[in-house]
Design a protein around this motif. Structure first.
Motif, PDB file in Angstrom:
ATOM      1  N   ASP A 100       0.855  -1.193   0.000  1.00  9.68           N
ATOM      2  CA  ASP A 100       0.000   0.000   0.000  1.00  9.68           C
ATOM      3  C   ASP A 100       0.888   1.238   0.000  1.00  9.68           C
ATOM      4  O   ASP A 100       2.108   1.132  -0.046  1.00  9.68           O
ATOM      5  CB  ASP A 100      -0.974   0.000   1.185  1.00  9.68           C
ATOM      6  CG  ASP A 100      -0.229  -0.004   2.524  1.00  9.68           C
ATOM      7  OD1 ASP A 100       0.976   0.278   2.525  1.00  9.68           O
ATOM      8  OD2 ASP A 100      -0.866  -0.305   3.540  1.00  9.68           O
ATOM      9  N   LEU A 101       0.271   2.382   0.057  1.00 11.17           N
ATOM     10  CA  LEU A 101       1.044   3.606  -0.074  1.00 11.17           C
ATOM     11  C   LEU A 101       2.098   3.748   1.025  1.00 11.17           C
ATOM     12  O   LEU A 101       3.251   4.081   0.748  1.00 11.17           O
ATOM     13  CB  LEU A 101       0.116   4.823  -0.054  1.00 11.17           C
ATOM     14  CG  LEU A 101       0.867   6.141  -0.212  1.00 11.17           C
ATOM     15  CD1 LEU A 101       1.397   6.285  -1.610  1.00 11.17           C
ATOM     16  CD2 LEU A 101       0.001   7.309   0.180  1.00 11.17           C
ATOM     17  N   ASP A 102       1.697   3.485   2.249  1.00  8.27           N
ATOM     18  CA  ASP A 102       2.654   3.559   3.347  1.00  8.27           C
ATOM     19  C   ASP A 102       3.871   2.709   3.054  1.00  8.27           C
ATOM     20  O   ASP A 102       5.013   3.108   3.283  1.00  8.27           O
ATOM     21  CB  ASP A 102       2.014   3.037   4.640  1.00  8.27           C
ATOM     22  CG  ASP A 102       1.392   4.173   5.426  1.00  8.27           C
ATOM     23  OD1 ASP A 102       0.930   5.132   4.789  1.00  8.27           O
ATOM     24  OD2 ASP A 102       1.379   4.080   6.665  1.00  8.27           O
ATOM     25  N   ASP A 103       3.586   1.538   2.548  1.00  4.07           N
ATOM     26  CA  ASP A 103       4.653   0.604   2.262  1.00  4.07           C
ATOM     27  C   ASP A 103       5.537   1.131   1.132  1.00  4.07           C
ATOM     28  O   ASP A 103       6.755   0.994   1.188  1.00  4.07           O
ATOM     29  CB  ASP A 103       4.022  -0.743   1.887  1.00  4.07           C
ATOM     30  CG  ASP A 103       4.962  -1.891   2.164  1.00  4.07           C
ATOM     31  OD1 ASP A 103       5.874  -1.731   2.986  1.00  4.07           O
ATOM     32  OD2 ASP A 103       4.782  -2.953   1.539  1.00  4.07           O
ATOM     33  N   ARG A 155      -3.437   7.629  -0.492  1.00  2.00           N
ATOM     34  CA  ARG A 155      -3.312   8.036   0.902  1.00  2.00           C
ATOM     35  C   ARG A 155      -4.688   7.983   1.575  1.00  2.00           C
ATOM     36  O   ARG A 155      -5.700   8.336   0.969  1.00  2.00           O
ATOM     37  CB  ARG A 155      -2.752   9.451   0.956  1.00  2.00           C
ATOM     38  CG  ARG A 155      -2.495   9.932   2.361  1.00  2.00           C
ATOM     39  CD  ARG A 155      -1.514  11.075   2.360  1.00  2.00           C
ATOM     40  NE  ARG A 155      -1.591  11.824   3.599  1.00  2.00           N
ATOM     41  CZ  ARG A 155      -0.794  12.841   3.894  1.00  2.00           C
ATOM     42  NH1 ARG A 155       0.126  13.216   3.032  1.00  2.00           N
ATOM     43  NH2 ARG A 155      -0.921  13.483   5.028  1.00  2.00           N
ATOM     44  N   VAL A 156      -4.730   7.503   2.775  1.00  6.20           N
ATOM     45  CA  VAL A 156      -5.980   7.339   3.507  1.00  6.20           C
ATOM     46  C   VAL A 156      -5.930   8.157   4.785  1.00  6.20           C
ATOM     47  O   VAL A 156      -5.000   8.050   5.563  1.00  6.20           O
ATOM     48  CB  VAL A 156      -6.200   5.858   3.883  1.00  6.20           C
ATOM     49  CG1 VAL A 156      -7.487   5.706   4.676  1.00  6.20           C
ATOM     50  CG2 VAL A 156      -6.246   5.001   2.640  1.00  6.20           C
ATOM     51  N   ILE A 333       4.864   3.459 -10.353  1.00  5.61           N
ATOM     52  CA  ILE A 333       4.017   2.633  -9.500  1.00  5.61           C
ATOM     53  C   ILE A 333       2.742   3.360  -9.115  1.00  5.61           C
ATOM     54  O   ILE A 333       1.647   2.809  -9.155  1.00  5.61           O
ATOM     55  CB  ILE A 333       4.801   2.201  -8.249  1.00  5.61           C
ATOM     56  CG1 ILE A 333       5.818   1.152  -8.668  1.00  5.61           C
ATOM     57  CG2 ILE A 333       3.876   1.672  -7.170  1.00  5.61           C
ATOM     58  CD1 ILE A 333       6.522   0.505  -7.528  1.00  5.61           C
ATOM     59  N   LEU A 334       2.869   4.622  -8.798  1.00  9.24           N
ATOM     60  CA  LEU A 334       1.675   5.400  -8.449  1.00  9.24           C
ATOM     61  C   LEU A 334       0.754   5.481  -9.655  1.00  9.24           C
ATOM     62  O   LEU A 334      -0.470   5.428  -9.536  1.00  9.24           O
ATOM     63  CB  LEU A 334       2.060   6.800  -7.989  1.00  9.24           C
ATOM     64  CG  LEU A 334       2.778   6.867  -6.644  1.00  9.24           C
ATOM     65  CD1 LEU A 334       3.069   8.311  -6.269  1.00  9.24           C
ATOM     66  CD2 LEU A 334       1.947   6.205  -5.563  1.00  9.24           C
ATOM     67  N   GLU A 335       1.359   5.615 -10.798  1.00  7.80           N
ATOM     68  CA  GLU A 335       0.572   5.683 -12.041  1.00  7.80           C
ATOM     69  C   GLU A 335      -0.254   4.412 -12.211  1.00  7.80           C
ATOM     70  O   GLU A 335      -1.456   4.455 -12.499  1.00  7.80           O
ATOM     71  CB  GLU A 335       1.542   5.846 -13.215  1.00  7.80           C
ATOM     72  CG  GLU A 335       0.887   6.014 -14.568  1.00  7.80           C
ATOM     73  CD  GLU A 335       0.293   7.405 -14.697  1.00  7.80           C
ATOM     74  OE1 GLU A 335      -0.819   7.513 -15.228  1.00  7.80           O
ATOM     75  OE2 GLU A 335       0.943   8.381 -14.243  1.00  7.80           O
ATOM     76  N   GLN A 336       0.395   3.272 -12.004  1.00  7.23           N
ATOM     77  CA  GLN A 336      -0.303   1.998 -12.168  1.00  7.23           C
ATOM     78  C   GLN A 336      -1.461   1.842 -11.193  1.00  7.23           C
ATOM     79  O   GLN A 336      -2.503   1.307 -11.541  1.00  7.23           O
ATOM     80  CB  GLN A 336       0.670   0.834 -11.942  1.00  7.23           C
ATOM     81  CG  GLN A 336       1.611   0.595 -13.104  1.00  7.23           C
ATOM     82  CD  GLN A 336       2.814  -0.218 -12.665  1.00  7.23           C
ATOM     83  OE1 GLN A 336       2.761  -0.914 -11.660  1.00  7.23           O
ATOM     84  NE2 GLN A 336       3.901  -0.117 -13.414  1.00  7.23           N
ATOM     85  N   ASN A 337      -1.282   2.302  -9.975  1.00  8.14           N
ATOM     86  CA  ASN A 337      -2.312   2.103  -8.949  1.00  8.14           C
ATOM     87  C   ASN A 337      -3.420   3.131  -8.995  1.00  8.14           C
ATOM     88  O   ASN A 337      -4.289   3.145  -8.155  1.00  8.14           O
ATOM     89  CB  ASN A 337      -1.686   2.178  -7.552  1.00  8.14           C
ATOM     90  CG  ASN A 337      -0.828   0.976  -7.291  1.00  8.14           C
ATOM     91  OD1 ASN A 337      -0.850   0.021  -8.069  1.00  8.14           O
ATOM     92  ND2 ASN A 337      -0.073   1.018  -6.221  1.00  8.14           N
TER      93      ASN A 337
ATOM     94  N   ARG B 159      -6.364  -1.961   2.988  1.00  6.97           N
ATOM     95  CA  ARG B 159      -5.746  -2.658   1.853  1.00  6.97           C
ATOM     96  C   ARG B 159      -6.699  -2.591   0.681  1.00  6.97           C
ATOM     97  O   ARG B 159      -7.918  -2.581   0.859  1.00  6.97           O
ATOM     98  CB  ARG B 159      -5.517  -4.140   2.200  1.00  6.97           C
ATOM     99  CG  ARG B 159      -4.497  -4.379   3.262  1.00  6.97           C
ATOM    100  CD  ARG B 159      -3.110  -4.231   2.715  1.00  6.97           C
ATOM    101  NE  ARG B 159      -2.873  -5.127   1.615  1.00  6.97           N
ATOM    102  CZ  ARG B 159      -2.439  -6.373   1.738  1.00  6.97           C
ATOM    103  NH1 ARG B 159      -2.183  -6.849   2.925  1.00  6.97           N
ATOM    104  NH2 ARG B 159      -2.261  -7.130   0.676  1.00  6.97           N
ATOM    105  N   GLN B 160      -6.132  -2.602  -0.503  1.00 11.56           N
ATOM    106  CA  GLN B 160      -6.993  -2.667  -1.679  1.00 11.56           C
ATOM    107  C   GLN B 160      -6.847  -4.033  -2.306  1.00 11.56           C
ATOM    108  O   GLN B 160      -5.791  -4.644  -2.216  1.00 11.56           O
ATOM    109  CB  GLN B 160      -6.581  -1.608  -2.694  1.00 11.56           C
ATOM    110  CG  GLN B 160      -6.815  -0.216  -2.187  1.00 11.56           C
ATOM    111  CD  GLN B 160      -6.437   0.828  -3.222  1.00 11.56           C
ATOM    112  OE1 GLN B 160      -6.435   0.545  -4.413  1.00 11.56           O
ATOM    113  NE2 GLN B 160      -6.124   2.021  -2.745  1.00 11.56           N
ATOM    114  N   LEU B 161      -7.890  -4.510  -2.947  1.00 11.20           N
ATOM    115  CA  LEU B 161      -7.741  -5.777  -3.646  1.00 11.20           C
ATOM    116  C   LEU B 161      -8.608  -5.843  -4.898  1.00 11.20           C
ATOM    117  O   LEU B 161      -9.644  -5.193  -4.986  1.00 11.20           O
ATOM    118  CB  LEU B 161      -8.062  -6.961  -2.725  1.00 11.20           C
ATOM    119  CG  LEU B 161      -9.491  -7.143  -2.235  1.00 11.20           C
ATOM    120  CD1 LEU B 161      -9.756  -8.612  -1.973  1.00 11.20           C
ATOM    121  CD2 LEU B 161      -9.732  -6.339  -0.976  1.00 11.20           C
ATOM    122  N   GLU B 162      -8.122  -6.645  -5.830  1.00  8.74           N
ATOM    123  CA  GLU B 162      -8.882  -6.926  -7.043  1.00  8.74           C
ATOM    124  C   GLU B 162      -9.750  -8.132  -6.758  1.00  8.74           C
ATOM    125  O   GLU B 162      -9.308  -9.097  -6.166  1.00  8.74           O
ATOM    126  CB  GLU B 162      -7.937  -7.304  -8.194  1.00  8.74           C
ATOM    127  CG  GLU B 162      -6.845  -6.305  -8.488  1.00  8.74           C
ATOM    128  CD  GLU B 162      -7.352  -5.128  -9.294  1.00  8.74           C
ATOM    129  OE1 GLU B 162      -8.467  -5.256  -9.868  1.00  8.74           O
ATOM    130  OE2 GLU B 162      -6.675  -4.088  -9.318  1.00  8.74           O
TER     131      GLU B 162
END
Lengths: 338, 338
Positions: A100-103, A155-156, A333-337, B159-162
């Motif tokens: 996730d983003l934090d990670d 970001r959450v 990576i941000l683009e992909q997500n 978490r996000q998931l497909e």
DNA sequence: TTTGGCACTCCGGCCTACAGAGTGCCAGTC
DNA sequence: GACTGGCACTCTGTAGGCCGGAGTGCCAAA
């Protein structure tokens, strides 16, 4: 200034960075095949010193580059030193594993500090430059709800609030629909304006709750604008003990202060370009002997900055290559997500 | 061992902590009204040295407490030194202003480092010891959802998931209901067992999605068990440069490693009691000269630990009082937000 | 314009000397 | 028997003095 003088400057910078000791004319003449004698190099050095690119700690010592000397080196002499294929693969793999983003941020900052052997700093995607992907309301008890905001960078932010009146499940859903209708897809920079009018759009019975919600939402968007920043590799500061001896303390302190870090990372909206700030160029007293290499990152637009800081006598070509590469991968990576 | 010898030990510890210099017989006899001469103190010192409580760096130097000496001091001699009323008020106010769990932790760690002038470490409430307050599913796109888990300590994991199949809004609600029915209020320690059976409880059409969900949920609960830890005040290490000189580097490195920090904070489930570990008692090589003061905290049960670390020559009574007070206030706050 | 040579400067390491601090022990006192 | 004053002894840390080495600047010659 002729080419050979520039070569002499490059030799001094490279040797000094490698050995951490003032470099003399003889060493330059021998190790770098300039085809001239030490005496000639001495003349060139005298010139470079006169021009302010190098300086002599004491009469009978070798020369050390000045900030101005490093600046010239970075601008005109540094040959790019791209990451090895293995390094690039490792970066890619390590970042791709983030869950996730934090990670992503945590991994990025570690990666940078390991690649460069310096202190790495990564700003979380700035709320200011993100937009709302989704807002969720979760009722915890009848009079208490949790507000969750998700931005397009992943970001959450979440906050809990007490409502002025008990709400039925349906009411919560209605409010949820309302705030999403109004805010979804909107840049957070525009949010305060939109939020101001939010309560009026609700049914009269829901107005008090809607304005309580609006208030908290506003707090989340505005007061939470304080940027989050991750730091790693502070231990690397001790490598350069000789130079940091005096300021180690204040640098460690600065690393825990968001304000200072933000100032270092990119006060001006420099865009995705890579920036190098050397010594005095940092306008912060404690960083007079520190160089900072930063780059913006983000999916398309820049949503944050990342960088590395270390002594002015750092391996600029290597550091620059690392920061640039990591910033690019993270952006991807941000683009992909998205 | 008679009382006066203990008084001599106390005097040595207190003076050494204050001055950071070996303390001699004359100083002890003068500054602490023991009513005996320096020569007598010398005799007592010889005894204390023989018994292993103090030691002499070299023949003609004063004495320094050993780990064993500090241990005796902490166990039997340290008079509690409670926080001043002003300090307590400040602590209370500062913590009360926290807006969410992250903020509580951040403020706590800063507070600790400021009160003690040492490095502070705070573990986020451990997932292992928390229970589920609420689970939320948010559909982002038809085939993508975000899972948000909120624990009773206020910790939020997302978490996000497909999903393997597109889900209608109703299906999402049904899954949401299902996982909440099963998990709400349950301790996370029990969660893996419950999650294993989750998919079977869903309608046949939803099974694939339910098991995808279960898998991510399990990951969140299990693999995310890696503890989060906040650190502040690393700059304080430089205060004690003389002692840390050699190990500063490795201590800074350790501060970025969760494993090591967890080991320091409380490997054994020590409960809410306050623990002091001195020098060698830490069993980690780099912490041979470090003392660690930790306490558990949590609403009722212990959900995490917090502590402070510094050189063995630290102000134990003050540090202990600060850690204890802060741990209590934080526990109170978590209790209120429950 | 470049080069070899030379006198000069300054740092850093090394040694020595010395003052200061603290001890251990002993003989004397309460 | 416990405590004390005195004294000789040991060890550190610092200051001063003394090279050796490294590097320079300058000059005269190629």
């Amino acid at each position: 200034m002729d080419d050979r003088k520039l070569e002499v400057l490059r030799a001094i910078v490279e040797d000094y960075v490698a050995t951490q000791e003032p470099v003399g004319s003889k060493a330059v003449a021998q190790r770098h095949a300039l085809g001239v004698s030490a005496a000639t190099v001495r003349n060139d050095m005298a010139f470079l010193e006169e021009a302010g690119y190098i300086h002599q700690p004491h009469t009978s010592a070798g020369r050390i580059p000045t900030d101005k000397g490093y600046r010239l080196f970075v601008d005109r002499l540094g040959k790019i030193k791209p990451l090895s294929a293995a390094e690039r693969r490792a970066v890619h793999r390590f970042l791709a594993e983030a869950i996730d983003l934090d990670d992503v941020v945590t991994r990025t900052v570690r990666l940078l500090s390991q690649l460069t052997h310096q202190v790495a700093v990564v700003q979380y995607p700035s709320l200011n430059r993100s937009s709302v992907r989704h807002l969720e309301l979760v009722s915890l008890t009848p009079e208490r709800v949790m507000l969750v905001m998700i931005t397009d960078t992943g970001r959450v932010e979440q906050r809990q609030l007490e409502l002025p009146a008990d709400l039925a499940e349906d009411d919560v859903l209605e409010l949820r629909r309302l705030i999403n209708e109004q805010l979804q897809g909107k840049p957070l920079a525009d949010a305060p304006r939109i939020i101001a009018d939010l309560a009026e759009l609700a049914r009269p019975e829901l107005r008090p709750s809607a304005s309580a919600l609006a208030r908290v939402l506003l707090e989340t968007v505005v007061s939470r604008t304080e940027e989050r920043i991750a730091v790693a590799g502070a231990a690397n500061l001790t490598r350069h003990t000789a130079y940091f001896a005096g300021s180690l303390r204040s640098i460690l302190e600065a690393l825990e202060e968001e304000v200072v870090l933000m100032q270092l990372l990119g006060r001006a909206d420099t865009g995705p370009l890579l920036t190098v700030r050397i010594g005095d160029e940092n306008e912060i007293d404690d960083f007079r002997e520190t160089a900072v290499v930063t780059a913006g990152y983000g999916p398309g637009a820049v949503v944050g900055h990342m960088g590395v800081l270390g002594p002015t006598r750092m391996d600029y070509p290597g550091t620059i290559a690392a920061v640039r590469a990591v910033a690019r991968y993270v952006s991807e990576i941000l683009e992909q997500n998205r």
